[in-house]
Motif scaffolding. Structure first.
Motif, PDB file in Angstrom:
ATOM      1  N   THR A   1     -18.452   9.990  15.545  1.00  0.00           N
ATOM      2  CA  THR A   1     -17.317   9.613  14.698  1.00  0.00           C
ATOM      3  C   THR A   1     -16.227   8.950  15.526  1.00  0.00           C
ATOM      4  O   THR A   1     -15.640   7.937  15.122  1.00  0.00           O
ATOM      5  N   ALA A   2     -15.933   9.527  16.692  1.00  0.00           N
ATOM      6  CA  ALA A   2     -14.879   8.969  17.549  1.00  0.00           C
ATOM      7  C   ALA A   2     -15.215   7.539  17.968  1.00  0.00           C
ATOM      8  O   ALA A   2     -14.374   6.637  17.912  1.00  0.00           O
ATOM      9  N   LEU A   3     -16.453   7.321  18.394  1.00  0.00           N
ATOM     10  CA  LEU A   3     -16.852   5.978  18.819  1.00  0.00           C
ATOM     11  C   LEU A   3     -16.847   5.017  17.636  1.00  0.00           C
ATOM     12  O   LEU A   3     -16.454   3.852  17.762  1.00  0.00           O
ATOM     13  N   ALA A   4     -17.302   5.507  16.488  1.00  0.00           N
ATOM     14  CA  ALA A   4     -17.385   4.622  15.317  1.00  0.00           C
ATOM     15  C   ALA A   4     -16.006   4.159  14.859  1.00  0.00           C
ATOM     16  O   ALA A   4     -15.806   2.987  14.540  1.00  0.00           O
ATOM     17  N   VAL A   5     -15.039   5.066  14.866  1.00  0.00           N
ATOM     18  CA  VAL A   5     -13.737   4.684  14.339  1.00  0.00           C
ATOM     19  C   VAL A   5     -12.999   3.753  15.293  1.00  0.00           C
ATOM     20  O   VAL A   5     -12.108   3.000  14.907  1.00  0.00           O
ATOM     21  N   ARG A   6     -13.439   3.766  16.557  1.00  0.00           N
ATOM     22  CA  ARG A   6     -12.872   2.805  17.496  1.00  0.00           C
ATOM     23  C   ARG A   6     -13.246   1.394  17.068  1.00  0.00           C
ATOM     24  O   ARG A   6     -12.482   0.442  17.257  1.00  0.00           O
ATOM     25  N   LYS A   7     -14.434   1.260  16.469  1.00  0.00           N
ATOM     26  CA  LYS A   7     -14.858  -0.061  15.999  1.00  0.00           C
ATOM     27  C   LYS A   7     -14.263  -0.398  14.632  1.00  0.00           C
ATOM     28  O   LYS A   7     -14.356  -1.530  14.181  1.00  0.00           O
ATOM     29  N   HIS A   8     -13.710   0.590  13.964  1.00  0.00           N
ATOM     30  CA  HIS A   8     -13.121   0.353  12.645  1.00  0.00           C
ATOM     31  C   HIS A   8     -11.727   0.962  12.625  1.00  0.00           C
ATOM     32  O   HIS A   8     -11.460   1.919  11.888  1.00  0.00           O
TER      33      HIS A   8
END
Lengths: 464, 85
Positions: free
Chosen positions: A304-311
């Motif tokens: 989740t942490a990595l994904a939200v960095r992209k969004h």
């Protein structure tokens, strides 16, 4: 010369109570040092200072409730430090506990915690006269309440109790029965049996017409927190104003009501195949001692942490009709407290931590949350919250966003389900992944992409 | 170097582990066949701490595959008295 003020530790916090000072006039403090323990309506929190220097004066007594922003202490620059002056004389903390480093965590052991001390003060109990019955001689909440009841000389609910038991109301209760009693609203001191109170006794008692309302003992998210003690004498403090548990529920209620009132929520959900993630994790855990093993939740958080960095439009706050991006990915982790209640403190820069560091940080956070030792920045900084109700057996979560955040990611229980793989039927461990998001900040397209990214990342756990 | 635990020692190890996580736990009234996680409301993090404390306290090696064998006090005693350090 600067003032250390009562910080705002959450969207709805208006005032706080100083429970304990962890510094004295004359102490030198650096940025980030914990200087006091503050009781908000939700939890006791360790607050840090962002002002450096020498403490010259403590302005607020332990036990006083003051509005957010009130100066609590004066801190002078090193060069200009005047001789320390105590306008108020707080008792030196008997057991000033420094914050524990985020290593492998064990539950903390304190002879007396600030919360117990406050409870004792409220009930008029002298702690020196109380014998601790908890592990290692610690004084538990029940010890304090028992001491208060003893001095209040209340008639205890007696019946045909076995003569060998000196205090008839101290009949042992099985843990399951205790939980059942709490759910059914049964006052255990009115349940009369010759031996151990079990679940059937509780159910029978629940079916009886109630003779007196079940008492409301003061429950706090305290270190010695467990389901309510069975031995509450009927005239013990019942639903007193300022009862901690009620206050917490009230605060949570207000925040959730505000969230639903102000935030136009939209909801998305998807199902994620966790075969790769679980397989990788189990392989890794095989060679690790228990204390270093991962649980799936740590992989879910990292993804989740990595994904939200992209969004990034889902990582931040809605303030004054505009989106303010977070300064980093500070993932709020929803943690339930024993005795009821919920906090969602942040793991700072979760995207930059390795999976094992994240696991460690998560364990540390859970331990400290339940012990009432969270820090101010953990309460005020989450940029996105993740909730995992899998342990509760819930398959899928449709949550309520914590204002002023703009999104909430939910993971349910990992279940084995039939799954189509290369045109054939297989059985896979899958989990429901949901998003509740603020429609003012994003729309379904962005939200959907976030979930898709989380899914993709969980298919390559070795890269997390 | 292996040391087999007695029933008593196994019980003590379980009790100590639970009390470290839930200091108020009324473990004396726990039925031998009552699931420990339910009785004391241990979530997955608590359970991990429980296993860790149990492993340290008893000297036994506990793998992930063994977790289902630690459901009740009876299960734990059975497991620990047959698993040496």
């Amino acid at each position: 010369m600067a003032d250390f003020r009562m910080p705002s530790l959450g969207a709805d916090m208006e005032e706080g109570t100083v429970l304990e000072w962890l510094v004295h006039p004359g102490d030198t403090v650096h940025k980030g040092d914990v200087v006091a323990v503050v009781d908000t309506a939700k939890a006791a929190v360790e607050v840090e200072t962002f002002v450096e220097g020498v403490v010259t004066e403590l302005l607020v007594d332990v036990g006083s409730k003051v509005p957010v922003g009130t100066p609590l202490a004066r801190i002078a620059d090193h060069q200009h430090a005047a001789p320390p002056k105590t306008a108020v004389t707080p008792e030196p903390p008997e057991h000033a506990v420094p914050p524990e480093p985020p290593e492998r965590q064990r539950p903390p052991e304190h002879p007396v915690t600030p919360l117990i001390r406050t409870l004792a003060a409220e009930l008029g109990v002298d702690l020196a006269s109380v014998t601790g019955t908890g592990a290692h001689g610690r004084i538990t909440r029940r010890d304090v309440q028992r001491a208060a009841a003893a001095s209040a000389q209340t008639p205890v609910a007696v019946a045909e109790a076995p003569p060998t038991t000196p205090e008839p109301s101290r009949r042992p209760v099985t843990p399951y029965a205790r939980r059942l009693a709490r759910e059914l609203g049964v006052d255990l001191s009115t349940v009369v049996v010759d031996d151990v109170i079990d679940a059937d006794d509780v159910r029978r008692a629940a079916a009886r017409p109630a003779t007196s309302p079940p008492p409301e003992p003061a429950i706090r998210p305290a270190p010695a927190a467990a389901p309510r003690p069975a031995t509450e004498p009927p005239s013990a403090p019942a639903g007193r104003p300022g009862d901690s548990h009620d206050r917490m529920r009230e605060t949570i209620g207000r925040l959730m009501a505000r969230s639903k009132r102000e935030i136009p929520h939209y909801y998305l959900s998807t199902t994620v195949d966790l075969a790769q993630a679980r397989g990788w994790m189990q392989e890794r855990n095989r060679d690790l001692p228990v204390g270093e093993r991962l649980v799936l939740a740590s992989l879910m958080l990292k993804a989740t942490a990595l994904a939200v960095r992209k969004h990034p439009q889902l990582n931040g706050f809605w303030v004054d009709d505009a989106f303010v991006p977070g300064t980093g990915v500070h993932l709020g982790v929803a943690i339930s407290l024993r005795g009821g209640g919920l906090v969602a403190p942040a793991i700072h820069d979760a995207d930059r931590l390795g999976v094992d560091e994240l696991m460690s940080a998560m364990r540390d956070l859970v331990t400290r949350a339940r012990a009432g030792r969270l820090r101010g920045t953990e309460m005020s900084d989450p940029t996105l919250t993740v909730t995992n109700l899998g342990d509760q057996g819930v398959e899928s979560v449709h949550g309520v966003i914590y204002p002023p955040q703009v999104a909430l990611v939910g993971f349910g229980r990992v279940v084995e389900r039939p799954w189509a793989v290369d045109g054939m039927l297989a059985v896979r461990p899958v989990v429901s992944l949901t998003l509740a998001a603020d429609h003012r900040a994003t729309d379904g397209f962005s939200g959907g992409r976030l979930l898709a990214t989380i899914d993709q990342l969980l298919q390559r756990p070795e890269e997390l | 170097m292996s040391q087999i635990l007695t029933d008593e020692q196994a019980r003590d190890a379980v009790t100590a582990a639970v009390l470290r996580i839930v200091p108020d736990a009324e473990i004396d009234t726990l039925d031998d066949d009552e699931p420990i996680r339910d009785a004391f409301e241990l979530d997955s993090m608590d359970f991990l701490s429980f296993v860790e404390l149990l492993s340290d306290g008893s000297g036994a090696r506990i793998d992930e595959e063994d977790y289902p064998r630690l459901t009740t006090m009876a299960d734990c005693v059975e497991f620990l008295t047959h698993r040496s350090a």
